[in-house]
Design a protein around this motif. Sequence first.
Motif, PDB file in Angstrom:
ATOM      1  N   PHE A 242       0.838  -1.199   0.000  1.00 34.25           N
ATOM      2  CA  PHE A 242       0.000   0.000   0.000  1.00 34.25           C
ATOM      3  C   PHE A 242       0.871   1.247   0.000  1.00 34.25           C
ATOM      4  CE2 PHE A 242      -2.313  -3.411   2.071  1.00 34.25           C
ATOM      5  CZ  PHE A 242      -3.503  -3.410   1.336  1.00 34.25           C
ATOM      6  N   GLU A 243       0.420   2.264  -0.736  1.00 32.46           N
ATOM      7  CA  GLU A 243       1.139   3.539  -0.772  1.00 32.46           C
ATOM      8  C   GLU A 243       0.429   4.547   0.121  1.00 32.46           C
ATOM      9  OE1 GLU A 243       1.501   4.882  -4.773  1.00 32.46           O
ATOM     10  OE2 GLU A 243       2.955   3.331  -5.314  1.00 32.46           O
ATOM     11  N   ILE A 244       1.217   5.234   0.930  1.00 34.06           N
ATOM     12  CA  ILE A 244       0.686   6.261   1.820  1.00 34.06           C
ATOM     13  C   ILE A 244       1.376   7.567   1.470  1.00 34.06           C
ATOM     14  CG2 ILE A 244       0.495   6.980   4.242  1.00 34.06           C
ATOM     15  CD1 ILE A 244       0.806   3.811   4.760  1.00 34.06           C
ATOM     16  N   LYS A 245       0.591   8.546   1.038  1.00 35.47           N
ATOM     17  CA  LYS A 245       1.162   9.837   0.648  1.00 35.47           C
ATOM     18  C   LYS A 245       0.731  10.899   1.662  1.00 35.47           C
ATOM     19  CE  LYS A 245       1.437   8.677  -4.234  1.00 35.47           C
ATOM     20  NZ  LYS A 245       0.880   8.874  -5.572  1.00 35.47           N
ATOM     21  N   ILE A 246       1.720  11.520   2.270  1.00 31.56           N
ATOM     22  CA  ILE A 246       1.462  12.520   3.316  1.00 31.56           C
ATOM     23  C   ILE A 246       1.697  13.913   2.737  1.00 31.56           C
ATOM     24  CG2 ILE A 246       2.127  13.316   5.629  1.00 31.56           C
ATOM     25  CD1 ILE A 246       3.187  10.383   6.066  1.00 31.56           C
ATOM     26  N   GLY A 247       0.658  14.756   2.830  1.00 29.59           N
ATOM     27  CA  GLY A 247       0.752  16.118   2.302  1.00 29.59           C
ATOM     28  C   GLY A 247       1.250  17.095   3.355  1.00 29.59           C
ATOM     29  N   LYS A 248       1.539  18.305   2.914  1.00 25.41           N
ATOM     30  CA  LYS A 248       1.988  19.350   3.848  1.00 25.41           C
ATOM     31  C   LYS A 248       0.817  19.783   4.741  1.00 25.41           C
ATOM     32  CE  LYS A 248       5.685  21.512   1.090  1.00 25.41           C
ATOM     33  NZ  LYS A 248       6.514  20.358   1.332  1.00 25.41           N
ATOM     34  N   PRO A 249       1.093  20.076   6.020  1.00 22.90           N
ATOM     35  CA  PRO A 249       0.023  20.549   6.910  1.00 22.90           C
ATOM     36  C   PRO A 249      -0.656  21.804   6.347  1.00 22.90           C
ATOM     37  CG  PRO A 249       2.002  20.035   8.173  1.00 22.90           C
ATOM     38  CD  PRO A 249       2.385  19.965   6.726  1.00 22.90           C
ATOM     39  N   ILE A 250      -1.968  21.857   6.492  1.00 20.21           N
ATOM     40  CA  ILE A 250      -2.742  23.027   6.063  1.00 20.21           C
ATOM     41  C   ILE A 250      -3.029  23.872   7.308  1.00 20.21           C
ATOM     42  CG2 ILE A 250      -4.853  23.815   4.908  1.00 20.21           C
ATOM     43  CD1 ILE A 250      -5.074  20.874   3.795  1.00 20.21           C
ATOM     44  N   PRO A 251      -2.537  25.128   7.356  1.00 24.47           N
ATOM     45  CA  PRO A 251      -2.761  25.952   8.555  1.00 24.47           C
ATOM     46  C   PRO A 251      -4.253  26.115   8.849  1.00 24.47           C
ATOM     47  CG  PRO A 251      -1.191  26.996   7.047  1.00 24.47           C
ATOM     48  CD  PRO A 251      -1.786  25.842   6.311  1.00 24.47           C
ATOM     49  N   TRP A 252      -4.608  26.057  10.109  1.00 22.90           N
ATOM     50  CA  TRP A 252      -6.025  26.162  10.471  1.00 22.90           C
ATOM     51  C   TRP A 252      -6.623  27.498  10.046  1.00 22.90           C
ATOM     52  CZ3 TRP A 252      -7.630  30.035  13.750  1.00 22.90           C
ATOM     53  CH2 TRP A 252      -6.645  30.658  14.543  1.00 22.90           C
ATOM     54  N   GLN A 253      -5.779  28.521   9.935  1.00 27.55           N
ATOM     55  CA  GLN A 253      -6.273  29.845   9.530  1.00 27.55           C
ATOM     56  C   GLN A 253      -6.812  29.838   8.099  1.00 27.55           C
ATOM     57  OE1 GLN A 253      -3.298  29.191  10.860  1.00 27.55           O
ATOM     58  NE2 GLN A 253      -2.628  30.756  12.322  1.00 27.55           N
ATOM     59  N   THR A 254      -6.425  28.813   7.316  1.00 34.15           N
ATOM     60  CA  THR A 254      -6.920  28.682   5.934  1.00 34.15           C
ATOM     61  C   THR A 254      -8.440  28.624   5.910  1.00 34.15           C
ATOM     62  OG1 THR A 254      -4.952  27.342   5.449  1.00 34.15           O
ATOM     63  CG2 THR A 254      -6.741  27.251   3.837  1.00 34.15           C
ATOM     64  N   PHE A 255      -9.011  27.989   6.920  1.00 34.66           N
ATOM     65  CA  PHE A 255     -10.450  27.695   6.904  1.00 34.66           C
ATOM     66  C   PHE A 255     -11.258  28.896   7.407  1.00 34.66           C
ATOM     67  CE2 PHE A 255      -8.153  23.644   8.011  1.00 34.66           C
ATOM     68  CZ  PHE A 255      -8.089  23.190   6.700  1.00 34.66           C
ATOM     69  N   ASP A 256     -11.232  29.961   6.572  1.00 33.27           N
ATOM     70  CA  ASP A 256     -11.883  31.213   6.979  1.00 33.27           C
ATOM     71  C   ASP A 256     -13.338  31.248   6.499  1.00 33.27           C
ATOM     72  OD1 ASP A 256     -11.778  31.666   4.260  1.00 33.27           O
ATOM     73  OD2 ASP A 256     -10.082  33.057   4.366  1.00 33.27           O
ATOM     74  N   LYS A 257     -13.929  32.421   6.558  1.00 31.72           N
ATOM     75  CA  LYS A 257     -15.361  32.557   6.242  1.00 31.72           C
ATOM     76  C   LYS A 257     -15.637  32.598   4.733  1.00 31.72           C
ATOM     77  CE  LYS A 257     -17.176  33.147  10.514  1.00 31.72           C
ATOM     78  NZ  LYS A 257     -16.215  32.355  11.301  1.00 31.72           N
ATOM     79  N   SER A 258     -14.584  32.514   3.910  1.00 32.43           N
ATOM     80  CA  SER A 258     -14.815  32.570   2.462  1.00 32.43           C
ATOM     81  C   SER A 258     -15.533  31.317   1.944  1.00 32.43           C
ATOM     82  CB  SER A 258     -13.495  32.765   1.711  1.00 32.43           C
ATOM     83  OG  SER A 258     -12.667  31.624   1.870  1.00 32.43           O
ATOM     84  N   LYS A 259     -15.486  30.232   2.738  1.00 29.51           N
ATOM     85  CA  LYS A 259     -16.231  29.018   2.414  1.00 29.51           C
ATOM     86  C   LYS A 259     -16.941  28.548   3.682  1.00 29.51           C
ATOM     87  CE  LYS A 259     -13.256  26.770  -1.119  1.00 29.51           C
ATOM     88  NZ  LYS A 259     -12.394  27.872  -1.539  1.00 29.51           N
ATOM     89  N   THR A 260     -17.966  27.731   3.505  1.00 29.62           N
ATOM     90  CA  THR A 260     -18.613  27.114   4.669  1.00 29.62           C
ATOM     91  C   THR A 260     -17.719  25.975   5.160  1.00 29.62           C
ATOM     92  OG1 THR A 260     -19.790  25.444   3.369  1.00 29.62           O
ATOM     93  CG2 THR A 260     -20.914  27.582   3.693  1.00 29.62           C
ATOM     94  N   PRO A 261     -17.867  25.543   6.422  1.00 32.94           N
ATOM     95  CA  PRO A 261     -17.078  24.397   6.901  1.00 32.94           C
ATOM     96  C   PRO A 261     -17.237  23.176   5.989  1.00 32.94           C
ATOM     97  CG  PRO A 261     -18.127  25.474   8.757  1.00 32.94           C
ATOM     98  CD  PRO A 261     -18.661  26.143   7.528  1.00 32.94           C
ATOM     99  N   GLN A 262     -18.444  22.955   5.463  1.00 28.38           N
ATOM    100  CA  GLN A 262     -18.669  21.810   4.568  1.00 28.38           C
ATOM    101  C   GLN A 262     -17.854  21.955   3.279  1.00 28.38           C
ATOM    102  OE1 GLN A 262     -20.667  18.938   5.449  1.00 28.38           O
ATOM    103  NE2 GLN A 262     -19.236  18.321   3.863  1.00 28.38           N
ATOM    104  N   GLN A 263     -17.802  23.190   2.749  1.00 26.85           N
ATOM    105  CA  GLN A 263     -17.006  23.425   1.534  1.00 26.85           C
ATOM    106  C   GLN A 263     -15.515  23.261   1.813  1.00 26.85           C
ATOM    107  OE1 GLN A 263     -18.647  27.329   0.753  1.00 26.85           O
ATOM    108  NE2 GLN A 263     -19.839  26.600  -1.006  1.00 26.85           N
TER     109      GLN A 263
END
Length: 275
Positions: A242-263
């Motif tokens: 199995f291959e496991i690919k780990i991406g770079k951490p996404i800063p929590w500040q990214t998740f602003d009001k420009s999208k809904t939490p679901q988006q």
Amino acid sequence: MGKVLEKTIDIDSILQSKMGAKAKWVPRPLVSWLKRIIHQDQVNAYLWDSRDKVGTDWLEECVRYLQMSLKVEGADNLPDKNDGRLYTIVSNHPLGGADGVALGAIIGRHFDSRFRYLVNDLLMNLPGLAPLCIPINKTGKQSRSFPAMVKAGFESDNQMLMYPAGICSRRQKDGSIRDIPWSKTFIVKSVEYQRDVVPIHFSGQNSNFFYRLANFSDRYLPFNLAMLFLVDEMYKNVGKTFEIKIGKPIPWQTFDKSKTPQQWAQYVQDKVYSL
């Protein structure tokens, strides 16, 4: 003489705990079939042999037992375990069992076992795994204590490992194997507790039979019948790579009001599939 093998997984007592007095009405041939499909004897033999291991050690033993070969890409994207910060680690869920074990072994080793799963409460029956789990009732009605368990997990000083789909991947109309849309909980909580999100993609798939059954079950049945076959699928995947690919951490500040939490949850899910 060695001690008699103890039954850790016991379909009779699980039915009893879930159904109470009604359990006696379940036809015996059905109970026997259930024991066979969840490999009760095989699993109990493994649990007995690995009874001296717990947590990450148990997960690594499980990877050996299932003869899994793991190819990890992007391991240097995992945050430094000594940076004093807490993270939410999210992954797709193609297998529904072995992927959870393998990823737990990798995350557990990296973070010195300071992580917790949010998992199906049936997994609390596995003594080696239970200390790493915050249980979620997936079999009956959604537990009233679900928000409290999530809160406890995020308020702890553990890294959180989550499968935001909640169930394992399904075959889509175009034939691809993909998670259902991810729940927004991990976004909401990561922002609330200021945890960056580490995206991970895990390769692999279950059998065609499993996906046909899962699609039938999702469409026509009031319960997740496919879940019963996950142990059987785990044994079908023994010895695979199995291959496991780990991406770079996404800063929590990214998740602003420009999208809904679901988006935002969809955004992270798409990122995982692009890894």
